[in-house]
Write a protein that holds these residues in place. Structure first.
Motif, PDB file in Angstrom:
ATOM      1  N   GLY A  88      -5.013 -35.064  47.137  1.00  0.00           N
ATOM      2  CA  GLY A  88      -4.044 -36.019  46.642  1.00  0.00           C
ATOM      3  C   GLY A  88      -4.297 -36.298  45.174  1.00  0.00           C
ATOM      4  N   SER A  89      -3.700 -37.346  44.647  1.00  0.00           N
ATOM      5  CA  SER A  89      -3.869 -37.669  43.229  1.00  0.00           C
ATOM      6  C   SER A  89      -5.295 -38.104  42.904  1.00  0.00           C
ATOM      7  CB  SER A  89      -2.883 -38.766  42.812  1.00  0.00           C
ATOM      8  OG  SER A  89      -3.032 -39.910  43.633  1.00  0.00           O
ATOM      9  N   ASP A  90      -6.014 -38.623  43.898  1.00  0.00           N
ATOM     10  CA  ASP A  90      -7.430 -38.963  43.744  1.00  0.00           C
ATOM     11  C   ASP A  90      -8.231 -37.667  43.704  1.00  0.00           C
ATOM     12  OD1 ASP A  90     -10.121 -39.679  44.119  1.00  0.00           O
ATOM     13  OD2 ASP A  90      -9.637 -41.311  45.485  1.00  0.00           O
ATOM     14  N   TYR A  91      -9.030 -37.490  42.681  1.00  0.00           N
ATOM     15  CA  TYR A  91      -9.815 -36.261  42.546  1.00  0.00           C
ATOM     16  C   TYR A  91     -10.738 -36.015  43.746  1.00  0.00           C
ATOM     17  CZ  TYR A  91      -8.545 -35.542  37.598  1.00  0.00           C
ATOM     18  OH  TYR A  91      -7.874 -35.288  36.430  1.00  0.00           O
ATOM     19  N   ASN A  92     -11.160 -37.094  44.393  1.00  0.00           N
ATOM     20  CA  ASN A  92     -12.105 -36.971  45.503  1.00  0.00           C
ATOM     21  C   ASN A  92     -11.440 -37.177  46.860  1.00  0.00           C
ATOM     22  OD1 ASN A  92     -14.335 -36.594  43.690  1.00  0.00           O
ATOM     23  ND2 ASN A  92     -14.286 -38.794  43.285  1.00  0.00           N
ATOM     24  N   SER A  93     -10.204 -36.701  47.003  1.00  0.00           N
ATOM     25  CA  SER A  93      -9.448 -36.915  48.242  1.00  0.00           C
ATOM     26  C   SER A  93      -9.306 -35.661  49.096  1.00  0.00           C
ATOM     27  CB  SER A  93      -8.049 -37.463  47.916  1.00  0.00           C
ATOM     28  OG  SER A  93      -7.322 -36.536  47.113  1.00  0.00           O
ATOM     29  N   ALA A  94      -9.913 -34.529  48.691  1.00  0.00           N
ATOM     30  CA  ALA A  94      -9.841 -33.328  49.521  1.00  0.00           C
ATOM     31  C   ALA A  94     -10.514 -33.599  50.867  1.00  0.00           C
ATOM     32  CB  ALA A  94     -10.516 -32.157  48.819  1.00  0.00           C
ATOM     33  N   SER A  95      -9.930 -33.067  51.920  1.00  0.00           N
ATOM     34  CA  SER A  95     -10.438 -33.329  53.269  1.00  0.00           C
ATOM     35  C   SER A  95     -10.507 -32.030  54.065  1.00  0.00           C
ATOM     36  CB  SER A  95      -9.543 -34.359  53.965  1.00  0.00           C
ATOM     37  OG  SER A  95     -10.003 -34.625  55.264  1.00  0.00           O
ATOM     38  N   SER A  96      -9.403 -31.640  54.669  1.00  0.00           N
ATOM     39  CA  SER A  96      -9.384 -30.402  55.454  1.00  0.00           C
ATOM     40  C   SER A  96      -8.359 -29.389  54.949  1.00  0.00           C
ATOM     41  CB  SER A  96      -9.085 -30.717  56.924  1.00  0.00           C
ATOM     42  OG  SER A  96      -7.769 -31.244  57.081  1.00  0.00           O
ATOM     43  N   GLN A  97      -7.371 -29.860  54.214  1.00  0.00           N
ATOM     44  CA  GLN A  97      -6.311 -28.949  53.779  1.00  0.00           C
ATOM     45  C   GLN A  97      -6.802 -28.007  52.669  1.00  0.00           C
ATOM     46  OE1 GLN A  97      -2.285 -30.421  53.252  1.00  0.00           O
ATOM     47  NE2 GLN A  97      -2.870 -32.368  54.195  1.00  0.00           N
ATOM     48  N   PHE A  98      -6.483 -26.742  52.818  1.00  0.00           N
ATOM     49  CA  PHE A  98      -6.872 -25.734  51.842  1.00  0.00           C
ATOM     50  C   PHE A  98      -5.674 -24.844  51.537  1.00  0.00           C
ATOM     51  CE2 PHE A  98      -7.541 -23.902  56.015  1.00  0.00           C
ATOM     52  CZ  PHE A  98      -7.081 -22.593  55.893  1.00  0.00           C
ATOM     53  N   PHE A  99      -5.775 -24.069  50.473  1.00  0.00           N
ATOM     54  CA  PHE A  99      -4.706 -23.118  50.176  1.00  0.00           C
ATOM     55  C   PHE A  99      -5.307 -21.802  49.705  1.00  0.00           C
ATOM     56  CE2 PHE A  99      -5.306 -25.600  46.273  1.00  0.00           C
ATOM     57  CZ  PHE A  99      -5.257 -24.661  45.239  1.00  0.00           C
ATOM     58  N   ILE A 100      -4.562 -20.728  49.957  1.00  0.00           N
ATOM     59  CA  ILE A 100      -4.941 -19.397  49.495  1.00  0.00           C
ATOM     60  C   ILE A 100      -3.916 -18.976  48.447  1.00  0.00           C
ATOM     61  CG2 ILE A 100      -5.292 -16.981  50.133  1.00  0.00           C
ATOM     62  CD1 ILE A 100      -6.021 -17.960  52.956  1.00  0.00           C
ATOM     63  N   VAL A 101      -4.394 -18.622  47.270  1.00  0.00           N
ATOM     64  CA  VAL A 101      -3.516 -18.263  46.163  1.00  0.00           C
ATOM     65  C   VAL A 101      -2.879 -16.898  46.428  1.00  0.00           C
ATOM     66  CG1 VAL A 101      -3.383 -17.852  43.680  1.00  0.00           C
ATOM     67  CG2 VAL A 101      -4.953 -19.596  44.575  1.00  0.00           C
ATOM     68  N   HIS A 102      -1.558 -16.821  46.282  1.00  0.00           N
ATOM     69  CA  HIS A 102      -0.843 -15.569  46.523  1.00  0.00           C
ATOM     70  C   HIS A 102      -0.882 -14.649  45.301  1.00  0.00           C
ATOM     71  CE1 HIS A 102       3.164 -13.335  47.453  1.00  0.00           C
ATOM     72  NE2 HIS A 102       2.136 -12.655  47.900  1.00  0.00           N
ATOM     73  N   LYS A 103      -0.500 -15.148  44.151  1.00  0.00           N
ATOM     74  CA  LYS A 103      -0.567 -14.401  42.900  1.00  0.00           C
ATOM     75  C   LYS A 103      -1.387 -15.211  41.901  1.00  0.00           C
ATOM     76  CE  LYS A 103       2.304 -11.209  44.417  1.00  0.00           C
ATOM     77  NZ  LYS A 103       1.851  -9.819  44.729  1.00  0.00           N
ATOM     78  N   ASP A 104      -1.819 -14.566  40.828  1.00  0.00           N
ATOM     79  CA  ASP A 104      -2.640 -15.262  39.836  1.00  0.00           C
ATOM     80  C   ASP A 104      -1.952 -16.530  39.348  1.00  0.00           C
ATOM     81  OD1 ASP A 104      -4.229 -13.056  40.128  1.00  0.00           O
ATOM     82  OD2 ASP A 104      -4.014 -12.324  38.068  1.00  0.00           O
ATOM     83  N   ASN A 105      -2.655 -17.652  39.449  1.00  0.00           N
ATOM     84  CA  ASN A 105      -2.145 -18.945  38.972  1.00  0.00           C
ATOM     85  C   ASN A 105      -3.289 -19.729  38.338  1.00  0.00           C
ATOM     86  OD1 ASN A 105       0.839 -19.566  39.805  1.00  0.00           O
ATOM     87  ND2 ASN A 105      -0.019 -18.479  41.548  1.00  0.00           N
ATOM     88  N   GLN A 106      -3.807 -19.176  37.228  1.00  0.00           N
ATOM     89  CA  GLN A 106      -4.987 -19.780  36.608  1.00  0.00           C
ATOM     90  C   GLN A 106      -4.732 -21.158  36.013  1.00  0.00           C
ATOM     91  OE1 GLN A 106      -3.994 -16.530  36.147  1.00  0.00           O
ATOM     92  NE2 GLN A 106      -5.732 -15.201  35.645  1.00  0.00           N
ATOM     93  N   PHE A 107      -3.479 -21.576  35.925  1.00  0.00           N
ATOM     94  CA  PHE A 107      -3.221 -22.928  35.410  1.00  0.00           C
ATOM     95  C   PHE A 107      -3.795 -23.997  36.331  1.00  0.00           C
ATOM     96  CE2 PHE A 107       0.416 -22.134  38.157  1.00  0.00           C
ATOM     97  CZ  PHE A 107       0.601 -23.341  38.812  1.00  0.00           C
ATOM     98  N   LEU A 108      -4.176 -23.604  37.555  1.00  0.00           N
ATOM     99  CA  LEU A 108      -4.811 -24.531  38.493  1.00  0.00           C
ATOM    100  C   LEU A 108      -6.298 -24.724  38.205  1.00  0.00           C
ATOM    101  CD1 LEU A 108      -3.218 -23.180  41.805  1.00  0.00           C
ATOM    102  CD2 LEU A 108      -2.561 -25.255  40.585  1.00  0.00           C
ATOM    103  N   ASP A 109      -6.883 -23.827  37.409  1.00  0.00           N
ATOM    104  CA  ASP A 109      -8.319 -23.882  37.135  1.00  0.00           C
ATOM    105  C   ASP A 109      -8.705 -25.234  36.541  1.00  0.00           C
ATOM    106  OD1 ASP A 109      -8.270 -21.271  37.952  1.00  0.00           O
ATOM    107  OD2 ASP A 109      -8.775 -20.404  35.992  1.00  0.00           O
ATOM    108  N   GLY A 110      -9.817 -25.742  37.030  1.00  0.00           N
ATOM    109  CA  GLY A 110     -10.332 -27.015  36.526  1.00  0.00           C
ATOM    110  C   GLY A 110      -9.747 -28.226  37.198  1.00  0.00           C
ATOM    111  N   GLN A 111      -8.723 -28.030  38.059  1.00  0.00           N
ATOM    112  CA  GLN A 111      -8.061 -29.160  38.709  1.00  0.00           C
ATOM    113  C   GLN A 111      -8.219 -29.171  40.231  1.00  0.00           C
ATOM    114  OE1 GLN A 111      -3.993 -29.883  36.821  1.00  0.00           O
ATOM    115  NE2 GLN A 111      -4.404 -27.787  36.199  1.00  0.00           N
ATOM    116  N   TYR A 112      -8.657 -28.030  40.781  1.00  0.00           N
ATOM    117  CA  TYR A 112      -8.822 -27.908  42.227  1.00  0.00           C
ATOM    118  C   TYR A 112     -10.128 -27.179  42.519  1.00  0.00           C
ATOM    119  CZ  TYR A 112      -4.027 -29.381  42.303  1.00  0.00           C
ATOM    120  OH  TYR A 112      -2.891 -30.122  42.121  1.00  0.00           O
ATOM    121  N   ALA A 113     -10.733 -27.512  43.656  1.00  0.00           N
ATOM    122  CA  ALA A 113     -12.039 -26.965  44.008  1.00  0.00           C
ATOM    123  C   ALA A 113     -11.907 -25.622  44.705  1.00  0.00           C
ATOM    124  CB  ALA A 113     -12.803 -27.948  44.888  1.00  0.00           C
TER     125      ALA A 113
END
Length: 211
Positions: free
Chosen positions: A144-169
């Protein structure tokens, strides 16, 4: 193109409400998520770098992921704890955007649920040096918007999307079964620009096993 990428960032952040969400605006959705959270029954110890998991998806096949404990230790431990408990078995990928990512691991199948635990966001914007880039096949935690709100939901990147770097674990990468990711993303028929997949069409995670 830049505007489209920026919009995707906003959508990814705001579309995931977890059981650890905070703030008055999120209260109603948070309470609902807590009521539907699946129980975590066991834990696993801290694991070494190089742990593999097989994600078996009904009618599609298996995606093998190598987890990187050095890059994101708390994230990997949380994922393995949930996996060992059987938490993910029978859950779905509820949000799929071809060319972007496929997101799952929500016990509600809506994007509003999670487990009973939230973890620290192990990424640069949250003060953690995570070297993994969000290229095709990277597995990463939704939040969520809270940096420390990750729980169980995950995602697998389909194509290169490096703009996510530094914002998601990010915490690993696909080593086998990228063709499965491609097929799922190509078959997806979201009903909105957020990638929402109707419940009856969500690809089902039959099991995730550790090896």
């Amino acid at each position: 193109m830049k505007k489209a990428l920026a919009l995707m960032i906003v959508v990814l952040v705001l579309s995931v409400i977890t059981a650890c969400g905070s703030g008055k605006a999120e209260a109603t959705e948070t309470e609902t998520a807590e009521e539907t959270t699946a129980e975590v029954k066991e834990t696993v110890p801290v694991t070494p770098e190089g742990e593999y998991v097989d994600i078996k998806i009904r009618d599609y096949g298996t995606i093998t992921v190598k987890l990187d404990h050095d890059a994101a230790p708390e994230t990997v431990d949380n994922f393995l704890r949930l996996t060992a408990s059987g938490f993910y078995d029978g859950l779905t990928f509820h949000r799929i955007i071809s060319g972007f990512m496929m997101q799952g691991g929500d016990p509600t199948g809506t994007g509003s649920g999670g487990s009973d635990t939230c973890i620290k966001g192990e990424f640069a914007d949250n003060g953690w040096d995570n070297p993994i880039s969000h290229v095709a096949g990277t597995i990463s935690m939704a939040r969520g918007s809270d940096y420390n709100s990750a729980s169980s939901q995950f995602f697998i990147v389909h194509k290169d999307n490096q703009f996510l770097d530094g914002q998601y674990a990010a915490f690993g990468c696909v080593t086998e079964g990228m063709d499965v990711v491609d097929k799922i993303c190509e078959d997806a028929k979201p009903v909105d620009n957020n990638g929402t997949i109707p419940a009856e069409n969500q690809p089902i995670i039959e099991s995730i096993t550790i090896r």
